[in-house]
Motif scaffolding. Structure first.
Motif, PDB file in Angstrom:
ATOM      1  N   VAL A   8      17.929  20.009  31.153  1.00  0.00           N
ATOM      2  CA  VAL A   8      17.106  20.521  30.066  1.00  0.00           C
ATOM      3  C   VAL A   8      17.967  20.558  28.804  1.00  0.00           C
ATOM      4  O   VAL A   8      19.110  21.011  28.834  1.00  0.00           O
ATOM      5  CB  VAL A   8      16.534  21.918  30.372  1.00  0.00           C
ATOM      6  N   MET A   9      17.425  20.041  27.722  1.00  0.00           N
ATOM      7  CA  MET A   9      18.104  20.083  26.431  1.00  0.00           C
ATOM      8  C   MET A   9      17.367  21.043  25.511  1.00  0.00           C
ATOM      9  O   MET A   9      16.172  20.855  25.247  1.00  0.00           O
ATOM     10  CB  MET A   9      18.153  18.687  25.798  1.00  0.00           C
ATOM     11  N   VAL A  10      18.047  22.074  25.054  1.00  0.00           N
ATOM     12  CA  VAL A  10      17.480  22.962  24.037  1.00  0.00           C
ATOM     13  C   VAL A  10      17.866  22.334  22.705  1.00  0.00           C
ATOM     14  O   VAL A  10      18.924  22.606  22.153  1.00  0.00           O
ATOM     15  CB  VAL A  10      18.030  24.394  24.164  1.00  0.00           C
ATOM     16  N   ALA A  11      17.008  21.461  22.213  1.00  0.00           N
ATOM     17  CA  ALA A  11      17.408  20.651  21.071  1.00  0.00           C
ATOM     18  C   ALA A  11      16.189  20.266  20.227  1.00  0.00           C
ATOM     19  O   ALA A  11      15.208  19.756  20.765  1.00  0.00           O
ATOM     20  CB  ALA A  11      18.130  19.390  21.559  1.00  0.00           C
ATOM     21  N   PRO A  12      16.308  20.520  18.897  1.00  0.00           N
ATOM     22  CA  PRO A  12      17.434  21.201  18.263  1.00  0.00           C
ATOM     23  C   PRO A  12      17.239  22.711  18.236  1.00  0.00           C
ATOM     24  O   PRO A  12      16.120  23.208  18.280  1.00  0.00           O
ATOM     25  CB  PRO A  12      17.400  20.642  16.833  1.00  0.00           C
ATOM     26  N   VAL A  13      18.358  23.417  18.138  1.00  0.00           N
ATOM     27  CA  VAL A  13      18.316  24.860  17.919  1.00  0.00           C
ATOM     28  C   VAL A  13      18.221  25.088  16.415  1.00  0.00           C
ATOM     29  O   VAL A  13      19.081  24.631  15.657  1.00  0.00           O
ATOM     30  CB  VAL A  13      19.572  25.553  18.481  1.00  0.00           C
ATOM     31  N   ILE A  14      17.168  25.766  15.982  1.00  0.00           N
ATOM     32  CA  ILE A  14      16.931  26.007  14.560  1.00  0.00           C
ATOM     33  C   ILE A  14      17.035  27.512  14.313  1.00  0.00           C
ATOM     34  O   ILE A  14      16.223  28.285  14.830  1.00  0.00           O
ATOM     35  CB  ILE A  14      15.545  25.506  14.131  1.00  0.00           C
ATOM     36  N   PRO A  15      18.025  27.951  13.561  1.00  0.00           N
ATOM     37  CA  PRO A  15      18.205  29.394  13.354  1.00  0.00           C
ATOM     38  C   PRO A  15      16.994  30.028  12.687  1.00  0.00           C
ATOM     39  O   PRO A  15      16.389  29.439  11.779  1.00  0.00           O
ATOM     40  CB  PRO A  15      19.445  29.469  12.452  1.00  0.00           C
ATOM     41  N   ALA A  16      16.631  31.204  13.159  1.00  0.00           N
ATOM     42  CA  ALA A  16      15.521  31.994  12.629  1.00  0.00           C
ATOM     43  C   ALA A  16      14.166  31.343  12.872  1.00  0.00           C
ATOM     44  O   ALA A  16      13.157  31.781  12.320  1.00  0.00           O
ATOM     45  CB  ALA A  16      15.688  32.273  11.132  1.00  0.00           C
ATOM     46  N   LEU A  17      14.128  30.300  13.713  1.00  0.00           N
ATOM     47  CA  LEU A  17      12.857  29.671  14.051  1.00  0.00           C
ATOM     48  C   LEU A  17      12.669  29.585  15.566  1.00  0.00           C
ATOM     49  O   LEU A  17      11.659  30.054  16.092  1.00  0.00           O
ATOM     50  CB  LEU A  17      12.764  28.274  13.422  1.00  0.00           C
ATOM     51  N   ASN A  18      13.641  28.993  16.277  1.00  0.00           N
ATOM     52  CA  ASN A  18      13.511  28.927  17.735  1.00  0.00           C
ATOM     53  C   ASN A  18      14.764  29.387  18.473  1.00  0.00           C
ATOM     54  O   ASN A  18      14.810  29.331  19.700  1.00  0.00           O
ATOM     55  CB  ASN A  18      13.144  27.506  18.178  1.00  0.00           C
ATOM     56  N   ASP A  19      15.789  29.837  17.754  1.00  0.00           N
ATOM     57  CA  ASP A  19      17.038  30.232  18.424  1.00  0.00           C
ATOM     58  C   ASP A  19      16.838  31.456  19.328  1.00  0.00           C
ATOM     59  O   ASP A  19      17.582  31.642  20.293  1.00  0.00           O
ATOM     60  CB  ASP A  19      18.148  30.506  17.406  1.00  0.00           C
ATOM     61  N   SER A  20      15.834  32.264  19.039  1.00  0.00           N
ATOM     62  CA  SER A  20      15.572  33.435  19.886  1.00  0.00           C
ATOM     63  C   SER A  20      15.051  33.045  21.269  1.00  0.00           C
ATOM     64  O   SER A  20      15.013  33.869  22.181  1.00  0.00           O
ATOM     65  CB  SER A  20      14.555  34.355  19.205  1.00  0.00           C
ATOM     66  N   ALA A  47      15.302  26.288  34.531  1.00  0.00           N
ATOM     67  CA  ALA A  47      16.011  26.512  35.787  1.00  0.00           C
ATOM     68  C   ALA A  47      15.030  26.779  36.923  1.00  0.00           C
ATOM     69  O   ALA A  47      15.201  26.281  38.040  1.00  0.00           O
ATOM     70  CB  ALA A  47      16.988  27.683  35.639  1.00  0.00           C
ATOM     71  N   HIS A  48      13.988  27.558  36.659  1.00  0.00           N
ATOM     72  CA  HIS A  48      12.977  27.821  37.678  1.00  0.00           C
ATOM     73  C   HIS A  48      12.164  26.567  38.001  1.00  0.00           C
ATOM     74  O   HIS A  48      11.603  26.460  39.097  1.00  0.00           O
ATOM     75  CB  HIS A  48      12.044  28.949  37.232  1.00  0.00           C
ATOM     76  N   ALA A  49      12.122  25.622  37.051  1.00  0.00           N
ATOM     77  CA  ALA A  49      11.438  24.352  37.310  1.00  0.00           C
ATOM     78  C   ALA A  49      12.313  23.390  38.106  1.00  0.00           C
ATOM     79  O   ALA A  49      11.815  22.373  38.579  1.00  0.00           O
ATOM     80  CB  ALA A  49      11.020  23.705  35.994  1.00  0.00           C
ATOM     81  N   GLY A  50      13.607  23.720  38.232  1.00  0.00           N
ATOM     82  CA  GLY A  50      14.483  22.894  39.046  1.00  0.00           C
ATOM     83  C   GLY A  50      15.654  22.250  38.338  1.00  0.00           C
ATOM     84  O   GLY A  50      16.492  21.605  38.974  1.00  0.00           O
ATOM     85  N   ALA A  51      15.755  22.393  37.021  1.00  0.00           N
ATOM     86  CA  ALA A  51      16.873  21.794  36.295  1.00  0.00           C
ATOM     87  C   ALA A  51      18.193  22.388  36.770  1.00  0.00           C
ATOM     88  O   ALA A  51      18.292  23.590  37.018  1.00  0.00           O
ATOM     89  CB  ALA A  51      16.706  22.017  34.796  1.00  0.00           C
ATOM     90  N   LYS A  52      19.207  21.551  36.892  1.00  0.00           N
ATOM     91  CA  LYS A  52      20.531  21.987  37.330  1.00  0.00           C
ATOM     92  C   LYS A  52      21.564  21.932  36.214  1.00  0.00           C
ATOM     93  O   LYS A  52      22.638  22.509  36.335  1.00  0.00           O
ATOM     94  CB  LYS A  52      21.010  21.121  38.497  1.00  0.00           C
ATOM     95  N   GLU A  53      21.249  21.223  35.145  1.00  0.00           N
ATOM     96  CA  GLU A  53      22.175  21.107  34.029  1.00  0.00           C
ATOM     97  C   GLU A  53      21.445  21.417  32.733  1.00  0.00           C
ATOM     98  O   GLU A  53      20.217  21.335  32.660  1.00  0.00           O
ATOM     99  CB  GLU A  53      22.776  19.697  33.969  1.00  0.00           C
ATOM    100  N   ALA A  54      22.210  21.778  31.701  1.00  0.00           N
ATOM    101  CA  ALA A  54      21.615  22.120  30.411  1.00  0.00           C
ATOM    102  C   ALA A  54      22.578  21.789  29.287  1.00  0.00           C
ATOM    103  O   ALA A  54      23.797  21.759  29.480  1.00  0.00           O
ATOM    104  CB  ALA A  54      21.250  23.610  30.366  1.00  0.00           C
ATOM    105  N   SER A  55      22.016  21.536  28.111  1.00  0.00           N
ATOM    106  CA  SER A  55      22.825  21.308  26.913  1.00  0.00           C
ATOM    107  C   SER A  55      22.016  21.748  25.702  1.00  0.00           C
ATOM    108  O   SER A  55      20.817  22.029  25.815  1.00  0.00           O
ATOM    109  CB  SER A  55      23.198  19.820  26.792  1.00  0.00           C
TER     110      SER A  55
END
Length: 388
Positions: free
Chosen positions: A260-272, A282-290
């Protein structure tokens, strides 16, 4: 005589966005005019300013006869890309691959923050609405790929697909260029890493699962937000967040290593949402993240600014203040090593939150490393078989 009018302007000297003082206006203020909402319904960008390499910029204006009301909405068109090669090389020291494939130029997903938008200027088109409506397909990509893999001296290393434009954007449903590429890679035993925002990737689970069994394939799903309203305005034609999570589940159940990629992280918009996205994946089964911090190169800065003012005007100043805090006082810093993560206290905090969440969820315990042991060069037409 037509009632529609146009006006040609000479471009003023262009200044790179990262060199402008904080809060400086667009270098092209007179042409950064938003397109009427009904004409761009379902699109991400608000405007369609000419590319930076054009000698003149043409701007439609109303001559008093309401002729702009007659203009049609932006429709997706697809032209053929006749490139003679399909593998693109790079020497960037801060990314984990040296070659990639882009089956399409432009992307109908319309993600307003897409760092690939400026590449449309090379084609004489706008990084704005043109990028998401005037697309180029490479139908010969599978055939070209097979030739390049068979070339003398070719050495196999992982090919990345989806690092510029999405290989599973809507037109792939009919064109099936990406599926053809995967068929070539499977026959050659060549490793591939895929990045996408589309649940359409599950269509190719049959190929990817067979490749994964030989340690030849992995997939990364980008999940930017779990908020459906934000996702629809920011990524108007990409798969919905629940669809992407479902794709992660189906891929992992098929034995395909999925990130799973949390991308892009935008401050004050989706960083929370960082922790919630990682938990759901992780509950869906992902084992790695970036994760990747928002990048605003060239025209992307002004396109994102227009979008933010149109959709979240109350957050505009706060978002850009935080962005500059993480980019050395500028809107973007293209330095290798820092362009993906940023610098400063805010960037450090985002990175630490991400690391802590991954530790709690057991993500990144192991990193998938693909193999080249199965690679066998495709046979070229007319090539004599070896006796030994």
């Amino acid at each position: 005589m037509s009632r529609a009018s146009s006006h040609a302007l000479r471009h003023p000297p262009a200044t790179a966005p990262s060199d402008n003082p904080a809060g400086a206006p667009s270098p092209f203020p007179e042409i950064a005019v938003a397109i009427e909402r009904e004409r761009r319904r379902g699109r991400g960008a608000q405007s369609n300013a000419s590319g930076r390499y054009e000698a003149e910029a043409r701007v439609a204006f109303d001559d008093g006869w309401q002729s702009l009301d007659d203009l049609p909405p932006f429709q997706t068109s697809v032209a053929l890309d006749t490139s003679r090669k399909v593998i693109t090389r790079n020497e960037s020291p801060d990314i984990g691959f040296d070659r990639s494939i882009n089956p399409y130029r432009g992307c109908e997903h319309g993600c307003v923050y897409c760092f690939a938008r400026p590449t449309h200027a090379y084609l004489g088109l706008s990084p704005g609405l043109d990028f998401e409506s005037k697309l180029f397909a490479k139908p010969d990509a599978p055939e070209l790929l097979e030739k390049e893999l068979a070339a003398p001296g070719y050495e196999a290393r992982m090919i990345a697909i989806g690092t510029n434009t999405d290989p599973y954007q809507p037109i792939e449903r009919e064109r099936k260029i990406m599926r053809g590429i995967l068929e070539v890679l499977e026959r050659a035993g060549h490793p591939v890493g895929i990045v996408t925002k589309s649940a359409l990737v599950t269509r190719d689970i049959d190929i990817l699962a067979r490749m994964a069994k030989r340690n030849l394939a992995k997939v990364a799903l980008s999940v930017t937000t779990l908020d459906p309203k934000l996702a629809r305005t920011m990524e108007p034609r990409a798969s919905t967040p629940p669809k992407r999570l479902e794709a992660i589940k189906r891929l992992t159940e098929a034995g395909i290593p999925t990130t799973v990629m949390v991308a892009p992280v935008i401050p004050a918009l989706n960083d929370s949402e960082i922790e919630r996205i990682l938990d759901a994946a992780a509950h869906a089964g992902a084992k790695e993240a970036s994760y990747v911090l928002l990048r605003l190169p060239l025209e992307v800065r002004d396109l994102f600014r227009e979008w933010l003012m149109a959709n979240y005007p109350d957050r505009y100043r706060h978002v850009f203040t935080l962005i500059r805090d993480m980019r050395g006082g500028r809107d973007y810093d293209s330095q290798w090593g820092t362009r993906m993560k940023g610098t400063g206290p805010m960037a450090w905090m985002i990175g630490r939150r991400f690391e802590i969440a991954c530790e709690k969820l057991g993500l990144n315990k192991r990193r998938t490393k693909l193999t080249t042991d199965h690679f066998a060069k495709p046979k070229r037409n007319g090539q004599q078989l070896s006796l030994f």
